[in-house]
Design an enzyme around this catalytic site. Structure first.
Site, PDB file in Angstrom:
ATOM      1  N   HIS A  57      10.537  29.642   6.965  1.00 26.81           N
ATOM      2  CA  HIS A  57      11.468  28.833   7.755  1.00 26.81           C
ATOM      3  C   HIS A  57      10.623  27.939   8.669  1.00 26.81           C
ATOM      4  CE1 HIS A  57      15.195  27.606   9.479  1.00 26.81           C
ATOM      5  NE2 HIS A  57      14.923  28.088  10.666  1.00 26.81           N
ATOM      6  N   GLU A  63       8.953  35.278  12.739  1.00 30.72           N
ATOM      7  CA  GLU A  63       8.957  35.214  11.273  1.00 30.72           C
ATOM      8  C   GLU A  63       7.655  35.776  10.700  1.00 30.72           C
ATOM      9  OE1 GLU A  63       9.390  31.337   9.469  1.00 30.72           O
ATOM     10  OE2 GLU A  63       9.813  32.210   7.497  1.00 30.72           O
ATOM     11  N   LYS A  71       8.258  21.915   6.864  1.00 29.70           N
ATOM     12  CA  LYS A  71       8.952  21.135   7.903  1.00 29.70           C
ATOM     13  C   LYS A  71       8.023  20.145   8.603  1.00 29.70           C
ATOM     14  CE  LYS A  71      12.879  24.195   8.795  1.00 29.70           C
ATOM     15  NZ  LYS A  71      12.715  25.253   7.779  1.00 29.70           N
ATOM     16  N   HIS A 104      12.880  19.348  10.443  1.00 29.56           N
ATOM     17  CA  HIS A 104      13.823  20.445  10.263  1.00 29.56           C
ATOM     18  C   HIS A 104      15.190  19.839   9.948  1.00 29.56           C
ATOM     19  CE1 HIS A 104      16.038  23.998  10.427  1.00 29.56           C
ATOM     20  NE2 HIS A 104      15.680  24.489  11.595  1.00 29.56           N
ATOM     21  N   CYS A 162      21.199  26.771  10.886  1.00 28.91           N
ATOM     22  CA  CYS A 162      20.070  26.401  10.024  1.00 28.91           C
ATOM     23  C   CYS A 162      19.896  27.308   8.808  1.00 28.91           C
ATOM     24  CB  CYS A 162      18.810  26.337  10.861  1.00 28.91           C
ATOM     25  SG  CYS A 162      19.020  25.184  12.234  1.00 28.91           S
ATOM     26  N   PHE A 200      20.711  29.709  14.380  1.00 31.18           N
ATOM     27  CA  PHE A 200      21.354  30.119  15.633  1.00 31.18           C
ATOM     28  C   PHE A 200      22.465  31.119  15.315  1.00 31.18           C
ATOM     29  CE2 PHE A 200      20.701  26.349  18.794  1.00 31.18           C
ATOM     30  CZ  PHE A 200      19.360  26.614  18.808  1.00 31.18           C
TER      31      PHE A 200
END
Lengths: 397, 268
Positions: A292, A303, A321, A326, A162, A384
């Protein structure tokens, strides 16, 4: 680093085709998320699908690249005169001097997923006509885009989950700084497929209702699909005040876990500090942050902790998002384009779906749109494998 | 802008009949014959045991070649940024996911899913070594070796620090093997450093060519080069092994070849 100009950009997502539709959706706080009816998927979740993508067809000369992901790329490249801008740039430099750096996580794997259902019952062979290079392979997106835009310079797909299509900005910036190329088409395209829908479901990270980033009751992501592109060139002296610059990039690794960030978000913190240093800015120079903000409990908490450590708790920010879903490997580029739009429109987009911001999180989360003087904004993307990237964009004037 | 340049400080390699750099260097220099041998992927002992069990060929391969290169240069891997490039990532893992999704219940293993990301080897590399610098994970189909090398050269130029470059490929099981016949696991790691770094094996300078890519003289090595994208760099490795200066053309995209001028490293 020397600033680069985004001399053209565009995005197509669940918010619509091109910049005008995207900005209109942001202004009206419209969500593109709807109950999932994609393909044969039977999961109780919402997705951010691109409307009428199934009807898009590639031109015959590019048919070897046909797959949902490249159809989405084709659809997006046709918006906002992006192709025309690239052609002008190619005429100015040379097609060999323009790189193509694109992010995707799953490329055309949907074609492979469907082909596996159609294997020969006796031999197990894939159906005739299965195209590995044009559809399945991760590079298919960049090969297709390079041909669609008639470019002939260095090309690569960056596939870091991502963070992929945020990291393409950093790679392109280095390639320009190193003299390898004069300009670059960067961006990201990821499209709905079974691997990500069932995969995130297996990790119990998919929300049933539209995702609610930073909400006290957040319970996972909503998967979206999107394509976003930008043309990066050295910033020259003839900039308009409305032009958008890439001022800084930062990248880091968590070295912690494959699918969970460390609770203190130290990798995210390192990426943000690096981007600030590259841009020669202080934390107080950032006017808005596009988080994010996936909507999972642990990601948003890490975050928020990292952002508070770097920027303090008062910089307004939001995750878009809740509106787009996402978009995974396309999220970084999509959100960079949303930041560019925000700078042009002087609009901080409020994060939708979030009804009660988690009081444990030390951030100033915007739920309503706010019009304000925006000079410099930050966009975070984490993936990831502990792959982190932070971009800083700014108005030229 | 002047030419992109770097030193090659050290090499790690693992592929059929090429179990490590000292052995491979003798084979590539023509001092020993290439002998067919299966690729033995070492246990990833650098990983915590919980993570170790979850790894497939791509992770074991990249850890092996990356750690060979850093050990040989006596460099702490935790201090290095790294560039990974692969044509297809973990072929077995991809197959298992597609097979599960074609089954009635579509149940995926969470581990299989998070291992499916193209940057899984980079993620495990960080967990194994503690490296928190940036990694990048690229794909350019048959041009993946060249694409990764270009990214690493740009990093060396712009960041002015050593960068570990790892190119690797794994084979697919059937039915994917029929459409993408990569015959074996192959990985190579090059520790690149700014020009003039002490103790380097060689110095390389980047150029371009439209002439055909260099081939390997020995048929089995040419078979590896032409069938495994990560092995497209073998002509460069052969020059390093022979200690011979001169040009090397490496396959890249379409009609373009990466033309490296290899010379003895200044300061070595």
């Amino acid at each position: 680093m020397s600033p680069l100009a985004l001399t053209a950009f565009t995005a197509t997502s669940a918010l619509g085709r091109g910049l005008a539709a995207t900005l209109d959706s942001l202004r009206t706080q419209r969500s593109g998320l709807a109950p999932c009816s994609f393909e044969t998927v039977t999961l109780d979740t919402c997705v951010g699908a691109v409307a009428e993508l199934d009807a898009v067809r590639l031109p015959p000369e590019l048919s070897e690249y046909d797959c949902r992901n490249n159809r989405l790329a084709w659809l997006a490249l046709a918006q906002d005169d992006f192709g025309e801008s690239v052609a002008r740039c190619a005429a100015r430099y040379a097609p060999q001097r323009i790189g193509v750096f694109l992010g995707t996580s799953t490329s055309g794997i949907l074609e492979t997923e469907i082909a596996y259902r159609q294997r020969d019952p006796g031999s197990g062979a894939l159906p005739a006509g299965f195209r590995y290079r044009g559809a399945h392979n991760t590079f298919s997106l960049a090969a297709f885009t390079q041909r669609a835009l008639a470019l002939a310079g260095p090309a690569a797909v960056i596939s870091c989950a991502c963070s992929s299509s945020a990291k393409v900005f950093a790679s392109a910036q280095r390639a320009i700084a190193a003299g390898l190329i004069d300009a670059a088409v960067v961006g990201g395209v990821d499209s709905l497929c079974l691997t990500t829908l069932y995969g995130f479901h297996s990790l119990q990270l998919v929300a049933r209702t539209p995702c609610r980033p930073f909400d006290a009751a957040r319970d996972g992501i909503s998967i979206g699909e999107a394509a976003a592109f930008a043309l990066l060139e050295r910033a020259d002296a003839n900039l308009d005040a409305d032009d958008v610059l890439l001022l800084g990039t930062g990248e880091s690794s968590d070295a912690w876990h494959m699918s969970t960030p460390p609770p203190d978000g130290r990798g995210a913190r390192a990426a943000m500090l690096q981007a600030l240093a590259a841009a020669a800015l202080e934390p107080g120079d950032i006017d808005y942050i596009n988080f994010h903000g996936t909507g999972t409990a642990s990601n948003d908490a890490a975050e928020a902790t990292a952002v508070a450590a770097v920027l303090g708790r008062d910089v307004p920010g939001s995750s878009t998002k809740g509106a787009t879903g996402h978009a995974l490997g396309a999220a970084g580029a999509l959100e960079a384009v949303i930041c560019a739009l925000a700078l042009r429109a002087q609009l901080m987009p409020g994060g939708i779906n979030t009804s009660a911001v988690d009081p444990q999180l030390p951030i100033s989360y915007l739920r309503e749109n706010r019009t304000a003087a925006l000079a410099r904004v930050m966009s975070n993307s984490f993936g990831f494998g502990g792959s982190n990237c932070c971009l800083i964009l700014a108005r030229a004037g | 802008m002047d030419t992109l340049q770097a030193c090659i400080a050290s090499v790690g390699i693992l592929g059929p009949g090429l179990p490590d750099w000292p052995t491979a260097a003798r084979v590539l220099a023509g001092a020993a014959p290439w002998e067919a041998a299966p690729v033995l992927l070492p246990q990833p002992v650098a990983l915590p045991s919980a993570e170790r069990r979850r790894t497939g060929a791509a992770v074991r391969l990249t850890l092996a070649v990356g750690l060979e290169a850093t050990a040989s240069a006596a460099i702490d891997p935790s201090l290095l940024p790294a560039v990974f490039s692969s044509s297809g990532g973990d072929g077995q893992n991809c197959h298992e996911i597609c097979e599960a999704l074609a089954s009635a219940d579509r149940q995926l293993s969470p581990t299989r899913f998070h291992n499916s990301v193209h940057n899984a080897p980079a993620g495990y590399w960080g967990i194994a070594t503690g490296a928190t610098a940036a990694t990048n994970s690229l794909c350019a189909h048959d041009a993946s070796f060249g694409a990764g090398l270009l990214e690493a050269l740009c990093q060396v130029r712009v960041e002015r620090r050593p960068v570990l470059f790892i190119a690797y490929d794994t084979s697919y099981p059937q039915p994917m093997r029929s459409v993408r016949p990569i015959p074996a696991e192959f990985g190579v790691a090059l520790l690149l450093a700014p020009p003039g770094s002490a103790g380097a094996l060689a110095h390389i300078a980047l150029g371009w060519s439209s002439a055909p890519a260099d081939c390997m003289d020995a048929a089995p090595l040419e078979q590896l080069r032409s069938s495994i994208p990560a092995a497209r760099g073998l002509p460069l490795l052969a020059r390093l092994a022979r200690g011979a200066a001169g040009p090397v053309r490496i396959e890249y995209l379409d009609g373009a070849r990466i033309a490296l001028e290899v010379s003895h490293a200044a300061g070595s």
